[in-house]
Design a protein around this motif. Structure first.
Motif, PDB file in Angstrom:
ATOM      1  N   ASP A   1      -5.943  -2.859  11.708  1.00 54.97           N
ATOM      2  CA  ASP A   1      -6.437  -1.485  11.658  1.00 54.97           C
ATOM      3  C   ASP A   1      -7.044  -1.230  10.281  1.00 54.97           C
ATOM      4  O   ASP A   1      -6.595  -1.808   9.285  1.00 54.97           O
ATOM      5  CB  ASP A   1      -5.295  -0.484  11.871  1.00 54.97           C
ATOM      6  N   ALA A   2      -8.023  -0.351  10.220  1.00 62.63           N
ATOM      7  CA  ALA A   2      -8.624   0.022   8.938  1.00 62.63           C
ATOM      8  C   ALA A   2      -7.513   0.415   7.973  1.00 62.63           C
ATOM      9  O   ALA A   2      -6.603   1.159   8.342  1.00 62.63           O
ATOM     10  CB  ALA A   2      -9.603   1.173   9.134  1.00 62.63           C
ATOM     11  N   GLN A   3      -7.585  -0.111   6.754  1.00 65.09           N
ATOM     12  CA  GLN A   3      -6.536   0.168   5.778  1.00 65.09           C
ATOM     13  C   GLN A   3      -6.966  -0.238   4.373  1.00 65.09           C
ATOM     14  O   GLN A   3      -7.865  -1.051   4.198  1.00 65.09           O
ATOM     15  CB  GLN A   3      -5.248  -0.561   6.131  1.00 65.09           C
ATOM     16  N   GLN A   4      -6.277   0.354   3.412  1.00 68.38           N
ATOM     17  CA  GLN A   4      -6.427  -0.011   2.014  1.00 68.38           C
ATOM     18  C   GLN A   4      -5.109  -0.641   1.583  1.00 68.38           C
ATOM     19  O   GLN A   4      -4.043  -0.115   1.872  1.00 68.38           O
ATOM     20  CB  GLN A   4      -6.718   1.225   1.160  1.00 68.38           C
ATOM     21  N   HIS A   5      -5.176  -1.784   0.896  1.00 68.46           N
ATOM     22  CA  HIS A   5      -3.970  -2.473   0.466  1.00 68.46           C
ATOM     23  C   HIS A   5      -4.287  -3.478  -0.641  1.00 68.46           C
ATOM     24  O   HIS A   5      -5.445  -3.676  -0.985  1.00 68.46           O
ATOM     25  CB  HIS A   5      -3.287  -3.197   1.646  1.00 68.46           C
ATOM     26  N   SER A   6      -3.259  -4.103  -1.157  1.00 63.04           N
ATOM     27  CA  SER A   6      -3.403  -5.275  -2.017  1.00 63.04           C
ATOM     28  C   SER A   6      -2.497  -6.343  -1.429  1.00 63.04           C
ATOM     29  O   SER A   6      -1.619  -6.050  -0.613  1.00 63.04           O
ATOM     30  CB  SER A   6      -3.026  -4.960  -3.470  1.00 63.04           C
ATOM     31  N   GLY A   7      -2.717  -7.585  -1.801  1.00 66.31           N
ATOM     32  CA  GLY A   7      -1.923  -8.668  -1.234  1.00 66.31           C
ATOM     33  C   GLY A   7      -1.551  -9.693  -2.280  1.00 66.31           C
ATOM     34  O   GLY A   7      -2.165  -9.777  -3.342  1.00 66.31           O
TER      35      GLY A   7
ATOM     36  N   ALA B   1      -0.458   3.299  12.094  1.00 65.20           N
ATOM     37  CA  ALA B   1       0.064   3.303  10.724  1.00 65.20           C
ATOM     38  C   ALA B   1       0.626   1.927  10.366  1.00 65.20           C
ATOM     39  O   ALA B   1       1.549   1.817   9.596  1.00 65.20           O
ATOM     40  CB  ALA B   1       1.127   4.378  10.584  1.00 65.20           C
ATOM     41  N   VAL B   2       0.053   0.868  10.939  1.00 70.78           N
ATOM     42  CA  VAL B   2       0.525  -0.489  10.689  1.00 70.78           C
ATOM     43  C   VAL B   2      -0.101  -1.010   9.406  1.00 70.78           C
ATOM     44  O   VAL B   2      -1.301  -0.874   9.191  1.00 70.78           O
ATOM     45  CB  VAL B   2       0.140  -1.416  11.876  1.00 70.78           C
ATOM     46  N   LEU B   3       0.725  -1.585   8.557  1.00 75.73           N
ATOM     47  CA  LEU B   3       0.249  -2.209   7.325  1.00 75.73           C
ATOM     48  C   LEU B   3       0.142  -3.697   7.591  1.00 75.73           C
ATOM     49  O   LEU B   3       1.093  -4.321   8.048  1.00 75.73           O
ATOM     50  CB  LEU B   3       1.216  -1.923   6.184  1.00 75.73           C
ATOM     51  N   GLY B   4      -1.015  -4.289   7.304  1.00 77.49           N
ATOM     52  CA  GLY B   4      -1.216  -5.706   7.574  1.00 77.49           C
ATOM     53  C   GLY B   4      -1.650  -5.926   9.009  1.00 77.49           C
ATOM     54  O   GLY B   4      -1.894  -4.985   9.747  1.00 77.49           O
TER      55      GLY B   4
ATOM     56  N   ALA C   1       0.849  -1.193   0.000  1.00 77.02           N
ATOM     57  CA  ALA C   1       0.000   0.000   0.000  1.00 77.02           C
ATOM     58  C   ALA C   1       0.879   1.235   0.000  1.00 77.02           C
ATOM     59  O   ALA C   1       1.864   1.303   0.736  1.00 77.02           O
ATOM     60  CB  ALA C   1      -0.908   0.026   1.232  1.00 77.02           C
ATOM     61  N   GLY C   2       0.540   2.198  -0.820  1.00 80.47           N
ATOM     62  CA  GLY C   2       1.212   3.491  -0.822  1.00 80.47           C
ATOM     63  C   GLY C   2       2.723   3.419  -0.950  1.00 80.47           C
ATOM     64  O   GLY C   2       3.425   4.169  -0.291  1.00 80.47           O
ATOM     65  N   GLY C   3       3.223   2.512  -1.762  1.00 80.61           N
ATOM     66  CA  GLY C   3       4.656   2.375  -1.956  1.00 80.61           C
ATOM     67  C   GLY C   3       5.365   1.600  -0.851  1.00 80.61           C
ATOM     68  O   GLY C   3       6.573   1.412  -0.903  1.00 80.61           O
ATOM     69  N   ARG C   4       4.626   1.143   0.144  1.00 81.91           N
ATOM     70  CA  ARG C   4       5.189   0.322   1.231  1.00 81.91           C
ATOM     71  C   ARG C   4       4.812  -1.129   1.036  1.00 81.91           C
ATOM     72  O   ARG C   4       3.758  -1.429   0.473  1.00 81.91           O
ATOM     73  CB  ARG C   4       4.653   0.786   2.589  1.00 81.91           C
TER      74      ARG C   4
END
Length: 115
Positions: free
Chosen positions: A75-81, A108-111, A57-60
């Motif tokens: 946490d609420a988030q937008q991503h791809s997997g 700000a945790v991804l995943g 997400a967002g380059g991370r």
């Protein structure tokens, strides 16, 4: 643009229960499968099978390696997997519909996280 995972990836996500407070999604994929960008509200993820995946997400990017039977906060988030392991993924997401209290900002945790 719709970011509901049951719409963006209906072959991978399915709604198994929903009421006015929660929605429960089942997620299944195979090694090499990728998801389209999608959004989750605050959720609890329960792993029914061990898996390894890359969340972006967002380059991370973060790589997640979980055992079967774990429960993790998301946490609420937008991503791809992407399934980068050699096993199928099988998880349940319990998505909360109630808004987050204003006193606690989203991390700000991804995943998934352990808390």
């Amino acid at each position: 643009m719709c970011l509901d995972p049951a719409v963006t990836d209906p072959d991978l996500y399915s709604v198994v229960f929903e009421n006015d407070r929660v929605r429960v999604l089942a997620y299944r994929d195979r090694p090499g499968d990728k998801t389209s960008p999608h959004r989750h509200p605050d959720s609890v993820m329960v792993t029914l099978a061990a898996f390894r995946r890359r969340i972006s997400a967002g380059g991370r990017q973060v790589e997640v390696d979980l055992s079967a039977g774990e429960a993790r906060w998301l946490d609420a988030q937008q991503h791809s997997g992407e399934n980068i392991g050699d096993t199928d993924t099988h998880s349940i997401f319990i998505e909360l519909k109630e808004p987050r209290s204003t006193g606690r900002p989203a991390a700000a945790v991804l995943g998934p996280s352990g808390n």
